[in-house]
Write an enzyme that holds these catalytic residues in place. Structure first.
Site, PDB file in Angstrom:
ATOM      1  N   HIS A 133     -16.564   4.511  -3.701  1.00  0.00           N
ATOM      2  CA  HIS A 133     -15.796   5.642  -3.564  1.00  0.00           C
ATOM      3  C   HIS A 133     -15.829   6.775  -4.294  1.00  0.00           C
ATOM      4  O   HIS A 133     -15.206   7.560  -4.541  1.00  0.00           O
ATOM      5  CB  HIS A 133     -14.136   5.156  -3.231  1.00  0.00           C
ATOM      6  CG  HIS A 133     -13.686   4.339  -2.335  1.00  0.00           C
ATOM      7  ND1 HIS A 133     -12.517   4.012  -1.821  1.00  0.00           N
ATOM      8  CD2 HIS A 133     -14.690   3.736  -1.116  1.00  0.00           C
ATOM      9  CE1 HIS A 133     -12.565   3.414  -0.708  1.00  0.00           C
ATOM     10  NE2 HIS A 133     -13.950   3.115  -0.405  1.00  0.00           N
ATOM     11  N   ARG A 141       0.817  -1.310  -0.205  1.00  0.00           N
ATOM     12  CA  ARG A 141       0.048  -0.052  -0.113  1.00  0.00           C
ATOM     13  C   ARG A 141       0.920   1.296   0.016  1.00  0.00           C
ATOM     14  O   ARG A 141       0.597   2.389  -0.602  1.00  0.00           O
ATOM     15  CB  ARG A 141      -0.799  -0.055   1.143  1.00  0.00           C
ATOM     16  CG  ARG A 141      -1.755   1.080   1.415  1.00  0.00           C
ATOM     17  CD  ARG A 141      -2.545   1.360   2.653  1.00  0.00           C
ATOM     18  NE  ARG A 141      -3.339   2.416   2.883  1.00  0.00           N
ATOM     19  CZ  ARG A 141      -4.250   2.681   3.736  1.00  0.00           C
ATOM     20  NH1 ARG A 141      -4.723   1.547   4.542  1.00  0.00           N
ATOM     21  NH2 ARG A 141      -4.834   3.725   3.713  1.00  0.00           N
ATOM     22  N   ASN A 164     -10.292  -4.033  -0.981  1.00  0.00           N
ATOM     23  CA  ASN A 164     -10.480  -2.759  -2.033  1.00  0.00           C
ATOM     24  C   ASN A 164      -9.586  -3.114  -3.309  1.00  0.00           C
ATOM     25  O   ASN A 164      -8.664  -4.010  -3.065  1.00  0.00           O
ATOM     26  CB  ASN A 164      -9.754  -1.575  -1.222  1.00  0.00           C
ATOM     27  CG  ASN A 164     -10.966  -0.978  -0.598  1.00  0.00           C
ATOM     28  OD1 ASN A 164     -12.078  -0.642  -1.142  1.00  0.00           O
ATOM     29  ND2 ASN A 164     -10.458  -0.083   0.495  1.00  0.00           N
ATOM     30  N   TYR A 202     -14.407  10.817  -0.632  1.00  0.00           N
ATOM     31  CA  TYR A 202     -13.426  10.592  -1.783  1.00  0.00           C
ATOM     32  C   TYR A 202     -13.647  11.597  -3.101  1.00  0.00           C
ATOM     33  O   TYR A 202     -12.614  11.575  -3.687  1.00  0.00           O
ATOM     34  CB  TYR A 202     -13.466   9.307  -2.223  1.00  0.00           C
ATOM     35  CG  TYR A 202     -12.819   8.007  -1.303  1.00  0.00           C
ATOM     36  CD1 TYR A 202     -11.671   7.599  -1.400  1.00  0.00           C
ATOM     37  CD2 TYR A 202     -13.760   7.620  -0.152  1.00  0.00           C
ATOM     38  CE1 TYR A 202     -11.287   6.729  -0.392  1.00  0.00           C
ATOM     39  CE2 TYR A 202     -13.326   6.608   0.792  1.00  0.00           C
ATOM     40  CZ  TYR A 202     -11.903   6.224   0.530  1.00  0.00           C
ATOM     41  OH  TYR A 202     -11.375   5.111   1.372  1.00  0.00           O
ATOM     42  N   CYS A 230     -18.529  -1.324   1.447  1.00  0.00           N
ATOM     43  CA  CYS A 230     -17.815  -0.105   1.677  1.00  0.00           C
ATOM     44  C   CYS A 230     -18.277   0.358   2.839  1.00  0.00           C
ATOM     45  O   CYS A 230     -19.596   0.334   2.951  1.00  0.00           O
ATOM     46  CB  CYS A 230     -17.715   0.665   0.466  1.00  0.00           C
ATOM     47  SG  CYS A 230     -16.778   2.308   0.879  1.00  0.00           S
TER      48      CYS A 230
END
Ligand code: G6P
Ligand code: MN
Length: 432
Positions: free
Chosen positions: A198, A93, A147, A252, A168
């Site tokens: 998102h 990540r 994700n 987002y 989510c």
């Protein structure tokens, strides 16, 4: 007998889920709960698994928590499989975040290039899990929190026969924000929500059946209400812009409508307190220290520092709605199937859907408002190519996916980011 399997069982989020199942034990009497992880995750699995066992014991619930590293054993005859895994763990990540930032492009785990890269690592693993489910529990439901959830769910629906729903925590946090603004309970709120994972918007808001849309939009414009997820820099829209938008977007959206400010904020964070992935590593470290305490037998408050706080509300209530054929309405990632004619029928979107024992049935929405239509369509096209690249490992498809992402300003940068990404992720990319 009701068997649930959580893949990525060693995740720091597991106590969140266990807490959700404990709360709902009356309606969802889970007899066997398998926490499954891989060899590299063994240590975390042991720690969090023992905490889970203490939690059910403390609650006095006869739920057997099994810790497993054997996927076949865990999946055998499962009723529900949930996934919350992170291929390459947080190190991957952090690479996803840092590489684009060097080029002045957003580095974030799901939005922009980071989400693309995460999808390339994750989709092959999820499809492999689906192959095993087809063998060991072909009728089970796959509830995917991994994700980028929308993109991963699209890959599953297009490339496997497994029944799945993508989830989510974002929509739930928006509903909680609305409830808070009116001092009512979440069940008193209905928001008409539409978009992509998102990238969702609420354009109608009802409190106890009364239309509060204009009132709530005014609150947003005055700054007295907002959607603030813990993992996203807290920059607000101007009140004139909020008024012009006249929709309630998930946080987002700021990556798209305040791109420059958000990239700057991400760069400043990266050089001061660390990227979100680096911050998360520290939060996780503290969480695992807490989890090791043998006196702890509940979900600790510290978990609320994670962006996915309260995610069990979404996961467990959806599972219950399927199990009990409740026909409740939840916001989920599911196949469009005509819910809006402005997107292809076969793609996944995130929207309100009736959830019953046959799965998610999205509510018809109709045409997307022009002001967000283009963005949603562009991001969807990027997502479609992202799935295709993840399945085929085709470089040209990958390059086009990144280039058409609205947050990537040029093909030259897309190429540079892609090449660096492919290099550092090599070991997770069997398809390339
Ligand atoms: C949000 C999103 C999740 C995401 C999480 C990140 O709530 O809905 O999809 O995984 O935040 O939180 P973190 O604490 O890992 O940055
Ligand atoms: Mn999410």
């Amino acid at each position: 007998k009701l068997k649930i399997v959580t893949i990525g069982g060693g995740s720091s989020y597991t106590p969140e889920l266990i807490d959700g199942f404990i709360k709902r034990y009356d309606e969802l009497p889970v007899t066997d709960y398998y926490l499954l992880d891989i060899e590299e995750g063994k240590e975390k699995l042991e720690i969090v698994g023992k905490l889970a066992q203490r939690m059910v014991k403390e609650a006095g619930i006869p739920m057997n928590i099994h810790l497993s590293l054997d996927r076949a054993e865990a999946l055998k005859d499962a009723d529900f499989v949930t996934t919350q895994l992170r291929v390459g763990f947080l190190d991957a990540r952090i690479n996803d975040e840092k590489i684009p930032l060097k080029y002045g492009v957003l580095g974030q785990e799901t939005t922009g290039p980071g989400g693309f890269m995460k999808a390339q690592r994750t989709i092959p693993v999820l499809l492999d899990i689906c192959r095993d489910m087809e063998k060991y529990c072909p009728d089970a439901w796959l509830i995917n929190f991994t994700n980028p959830a929308g993109i991963v769910t699209e890959a599953i629906t297009r490339h496997s026969n497994i029944k799945s729903i993508g989830i989510c925590s974002g929509a739930n946090s928006m509903l909680m924000d609305i409830a808070k603004a009116y001092e009512v309970e979440k069940k008193d709120v209905y928001a008409r929500i539409m978009g992509l994972n998102h990238l969702i918007f609420a354009d109608q808001i009802f409190i106890k059946g009364e239309d509060y849309t204009d009132d709530f939009m005014a609150k947003l414009a005055q700054g007295s209400a907002s959607n603030s997820l813990k993992n996203i820099p807290d920059i607000g829209f101007s009140s004139r812009f909020a008024k012009a938008l006249h929709m309630y977007p998930i946080s987002y959206l700021k990556y798209f409508f305040l791109t420059r400010e958000m990239v700057e904020a991400a760069q400043i964070d990266a050089s001061t307190k660390g990227t979100r992935g680096e911050q998360t590593r520290e939060i996780e470290h503290r969480l695992f220290e807490l989890y090791q305490d043998e006196h702890l037998s509940h979900k600790p408050k510290e978990l609320e520092k994670r962006g996915g706080a309260w995610y069990s509300d979404t996961a467990c209530s959806i599972i219950s709605s399927i199990f009990n054929d409740k026909k409740e309405i939840h916001v989920v990632n599911t196949v469009n199937n005509g819910a809006t004619p402005d997107l292809p029928d076969h793609v996944t979107l995130e929207t309100n859907a009736v959830i019953d024992r046959n799965g998610a049935h999205p509510l018809a929405y109709g045409r997307l408002p022009v002001k967000i239509r283009g963005l949603i369509q562009s991001v969807k096209a990027y997502e479609e190519l992202t799935v295709e690249a993840a399945v085929t490992g085709d470089y040209s498809t990958a390059l086009m996916a990144l280039t058409i992402n609205p947050l990537v300003p040029s093909a030259t940068l897309a190429e540079k980011i892609l090449d660096e990404y492919l290099e550092v992720n090599q070991r997770y990319l069997p398809q390339y």
